[in-house]
Design a protein around this motif. Structure first.
Motif, PDB file in Angstrom:
ATOM      1  N   LEU A 239      -9.197  80.444  20.635  1.00 16.08           N
ATOM      2  CA  LEU A 239      -9.702  81.726  20.136  1.00 16.08           C
ATOM      3  C   LEU A 239      -8.638  81.989  18.960  1.00 16.08           C
ATOM      4  N   LEU A 240      -7.260  82.015  19.101  1.00 19.87           N
ATOM      5  CA  LEU A 240      -6.579  82.454  18.089  1.00 19.87           C
ATOM      6  C   LEU A 240      -6.672  81.592  16.947  1.00 19.87           C
ATOM      7  N   LEU A 241      -6.816  80.095  17.006  1.00 18.50           N
ATOM      8  CA  LEU A 241      -7.083  79.256  15.969  1.00 18.50           C
ATOM      9  C   LEU A 241      -8.248  79.603  15.083  1.00 18.50           C
ATOM     10  N   THR A 242      -9.294  79.831  15.751  1.00 20.87           N
ATOM     11  CA  THR A 242     -10.507  80.167  14.872  1.00 20.87           C
ATOM     12  C   THR A 242     -10.508  81.662  14.388  1.00 20.87           C
ATOM     13  N   ALA A 243     -10.290  82.483  15.597  1.00 24.97           N
ATOM     14  CA  ALA A 243     -10.381  84.010  14.948  1.00 24.97           C
ATOM     15  C   ALA A 243      -9.301  84.566  14.097  1.00 24.97           C
ATOM     16  N   MET A 244      -8.144  84.089  14.523  1.00 24.90           N
ATOM     17  CA  MET A 244      -7.038  84.761  13.349  1.00 24.90           C
ATOM     18  C   MET A 244      -6.469  83.939  12.561  1.00 24.90           C
ATOM     19  N   GLU A 245      -6.418  82.486  12.797  1.00 21.34           N
ATOM     20  CA  GLU A 245      -5.894  81.631  11.742  1.00 21.34           C
ATOM     21  C   GLU A 245      -6.914  80.903  11.002  1.00 21.34           C
ATOM     22  N   GLY A 246      -8.502  81.189  11.432  1.00 21.21           N
ATOM     23  CA  GLY A 246      -9.320  80.732  10.281  1.00 21.21           C
ATOM     24  C   GLY A 246      -9.660  79.381  10.341  1.00 21.21           C
ATOM     25  N   PHE A 247      -9.308  78.670  11.464  1.00 25.22           N
ATOM     26  CA  PHE A 247      -9.715  77.108  11.541  1.00 25.22           C
ATOM     27  C   PHE A 247     -11.200  76.907  11.767  1.00 25.22           C
ATOM     28  N   SER A 248     -11.816  76.080  11.471  1.00 20.52           N
ATOM     29  CA  SER A 248     -13.143  75.561  11.829  1.00 20.52           C
ATOM     30  C   SER A 248     -13.076  75.201  13.362  1.00 20.52           C
ATOM     31  N   ASN A 249     -14.097  75.154  13.896  1.00 22.87           N
ATOM     32  CA  ASN A 249     -14.063  74.388  15.402  1.00 22.87           C
ATOM     33  C   ASN A 249     -13.704  73.057  15.287  1.00 22.87           C
ATOM     34  N   ARG A 250     -14.033  72.379  14.126  1.00 25.23           N
ATOM     35  CA  ARG A 250     -13.540  70.878  13.863  1.00 25.23           C
ATOM     36  C   ARG A 250     -12.099  70.612  13.777  1.00 25.23           C
ATOM     37  N   GLU A 251     -11.769  71.631  13.141  1.00 31.35           N
ATOM     38  CA  GLU A 251     -10.081  71.690  12.929  1.00 31.35           C
ATOM     39  C   GLU A 251      -9.231  71.925  14.315  1.00 31.35           C
ATOM     40  N   THR A 252      -9.907  73.111  15.064  1.00 27.00           N
ATOM     41  CA  THR A 252      -9.393  73.522  16.320  1.00 27.00           C
ATOM     42  C   THR A 252      -9.286  72.105  17.204  1.00 27.00           C
ATOM     43  N   ALA A 253     -10.384  71.550  17.147  1.00 28.56           N
ATOM     44  CA  ALA A 253     -10.365  70.206  17.989  1.00 28.56           C
ATOM     45  C   ALA A 253      -9.382  69.401  17.663  1.00 28.56           C
ATOM     46  N   HIS A 254      -9.034  69.169  16.543  1.00 24.58           N
ATOM     47  CA  HIS A 254      -8.097  68.273  16.167  1.00 24.58           C
ATOM     48  C   HIS A 254      -6.770  68.835  16.585  1.00 24.58           C
ATOM     49  N   VAL A 255      -6.381  70.108  16.421  1.00 25.04           N
ATOM     50  CA  VAL A 255      -5.363  70.777  16.843  1.00 25.04           C
ATOM     51  C   VAL A 255      -5.051  70.763  18.470  1.00 25.04           C
ATOM     52  N   LEU A 256      -6.037  70.975  18.923  1.00 28.98           N
ATOM     53  CA  LEU A 256      -5.854  70.821  20.423  1.00 28.98           C
ATOM     54  C   LEU A 256      -6.156  69.570  21.214  1.00 28.98           C
ATOM     55  N   GLN A 257      -6.711  68.654  20.380  1.00 31.83           N
ATOM     56  CA  GLN A 257      -6.744  67.122  20.665  1.00 31.83           C
ATOM     57  C   GLN A 257      -7.757  67.238  21.935  1.00 31.83           C
ATOM     58  N   VAL A 258      -9.078  67.920  21.709  1.00 34.15           N
ATOM     59  CA  VAL A 258     -10.238  68.054  22.251  1.00 34.15           C
ATOM     60  C   VAL A 258     -11.229  67.653  21.712  1.00 34.15           C
ATOM     61  N   ASP A 259     -12.610  67.199  22.341  1.00 33.37           N
ATOM     62  CA  ASP A 259     -13.633  67.098  21.801  1.00 33.37           C
ATOM     63  C   ASP A 259     -14.140  68.403  20.999  1.00 33.37           C
ATOM     64  N   GLU A 260     -14.666  68.307  19.936  1.00 31.28           N
ATOM     65  CA  GLU A 260     -15.324  69.423  19.138  1.00 31.28           C
ATOM     66  C   GLU A 260     -16.236  70.214  19.978  1.00 31.28           C
ATOM     67  N   GLY A 261     -17.043  69.574  20.727  1.00 35.81           N
ATOM     68  CA  GLY A 261     -18.016  70.314  21.611  1.00 35.81           C
ATOM     69  C   GLY A 261     -17.395  71.174  22.562  1.00 35.81           C
ATOM     70  N   GLU A 262     -15.993  71.186  22.892  1.00 33.46           N
ATOM     71  CA  GLU A 262     -15.396  71.847  23.922  1.00 33.46           C
ATOM     72  C   GLU A 262     -14.838  72.985  23.405  1.00 33.46           C
ATOM     73  N   VAL A 263     -14.722  73.053  22.017  1.00 34.04           N
ATOM     74  CA  VAL A 263     -14.236  74.550  21.514  1.00 34.04           C
ATOM     75  C   VAL A 263     -14.928  75.603  21.685  1.00 34.04           C
ATOM     76  N   SER A 264     -16.148  75.528  21.610  1.00 35.29           N
ATOM     77  CA  SER A 264     -17.111  76.663  21.941  1.00 35.29           C
ATOM     78  C   SER A 264     -16.998  77.216  23.172  1.00 35.29           C
ATOM     79  N   ALA A 265     -16.777  76.419  24.187  1.00 34.23           N
ATOM     80  CA  ALA A 265     -16.860  76.744  25.592  1.00 34.23           C
ATOM     81  C   ALA A 265     -15.404  77.659  25.736  1.00 34.23           C
ATOM     82  N   LEU A 266     -14.356  76.861  25.344  1.00 31.65           N
ATOM     83  CA  LEU A 266     -12.900  77.577  25.436  1.00 31.65           C
ATOM     84  C   LEU A 266     -13.019  78.846  24.753  1.00 31.65           C
ATOM     85  N   ILE A 267     -13.666  79.168  23.677  1.00 32.72           N
ATOM     86  CA  ILE A 267     -13.580  80.425  22.974  1.00 32.72           C
ATOM     87  C   ILE A 267     -14.355  81.313  23.861  1.00 32.72           C
ATOM     88  N   ASP A 268     -15.363  80.887  24.421  1.00 29.99           N
ATOM     89  CA  ASP A 268     -16.270  81.890  25.331  1.00 29.99           C
ATOM     90  C   ASP A 268     -15.360  82.284  26.530  1.00 29.99           C
TER      91      ASP A 268
END
Length: 265
Positions: free
Chosen positions: A100-129
């Motif tokens: 949430l902080l990476l996307t909402a505060m730091e402005g990363f895309s879901n794809r970039e956030t997936a790289h940072v957190l080393q998860v599949d891009e499809g997981e990012v939305s679920a984590l944010i929710d």
């Protein structure tokens, strides 16, 4: 360009992120310092195939997820409130808040956030929710808004109310802020820096701190004034213009740590 030259201008924002993630200026800076020490020892921990900012935050995630900096501190430094907060962090799922902080505060895309957190891009939305649901379930509090721009103050009021919190007062000067807290303690303060009469939101917050311990989120068009490396610096900082999701994420983090401190007290 050298790696040092690439990451140097990114460090103020990384420090902001680390503080928001940990809820503590000292702890957040300690994680950033640990990262820099690791980079000096082996700069290959920064993935040079990625955008420099993504690579830096990915390396930070490696430090955050493996280093136990609290355990390295003397026992008295993590006792009481600090100990409770640290224990709470270990029980929660940090990756939710990071997404949430990476996307909402730091402005990363879901794809970039997936790289940072080393998860599949499809997981990012679920984590944010999941992180947003935690915020929605927080206990309501009274919010003092220190902001001299009417449109922005109305936006902030709406965001605060949408989260289920109450507006204690909306003020436009330092003196009005002091008067607002004369008889009641706010549960959260949202503060601009440059106010209507030329007074300072920073000074207004100092006046509040002289009476109460309360979480503060600075919302400003002049972040460089608060990211100088000098003390004091804010734990939570949002840059104008802002998105509603950014404010919501910051409020959620600020109140998460404040609620834990209240329970400890």
């Amino acid at each position: 360009m050298s790696l040092a030259d690439q990451i140097a201008p990114l460090l103020p924002h990384l420090r902001r992120y680390a503080r928001a993630l940990t809820g503590n200026q000292k702890r957040g800076d300690a994680y950033v310092r640990s990262l820099l020490e690791a980079i000096i020892a082996d700069d290959s921990i920064v993935d040079r195939a990625l955008d420099p900012r993504v690579g830096l935050y990915k390396a930070f995630y490696g430090i955050w997820s493996t280093a136990d900096l609290d355990a390295a501190q003397p026992a008295e430094e993590v006792s009481g409130t600090e100990g409770v907060v640290s224990q709470r962090l270990s029980r929660m799922t940090p990756i939710n808040r990071q997404a949430l902080l990476l996307t909402a505060m730091e402005g990363f895309s879901n794809r970039e956030t997936a790289h940072v957190l080393q998860v599949d891009e499809g997981e990012v939305s679920a984590l944010i929710d999941a992180a947003l649901k935690e915020i929605d379930n927080q206990i309501a509090t009274n919010v003092l808004i220190i902001e001299d721009e009417p449109i922005i103050s109305m936006d902030l009021e709406q965001i605060v109310r949408d989260l289920g919190h109450d507006i204690m007062a909306t003020v436009v000067t330092r003196d009005e802020a002091v008067n607002a807290i004369a008889t009641k303690k706010p549960g959260l303060v949202l503060a601009d820096i440059q106010l209507a009469d030329g007074s300072s939101g920073i000074d207004a917050v100092k006046d509040i701190f002289a009476r109460f311990s309360v979480p503060v989120i600075f919302i400003t068009a002049y972040p460089e004034r608060l990211l100088t490396g000098e003390r004091p610096e804010p734990t939570f900082l949002i840059t104008k213009p802002f998105l509603q999701s950014t404010v919501k994420a910051a409020i959620g983090q600020a109140l998460f740590f404040n609620n834990e401190e209240s329970e400890a007290a």
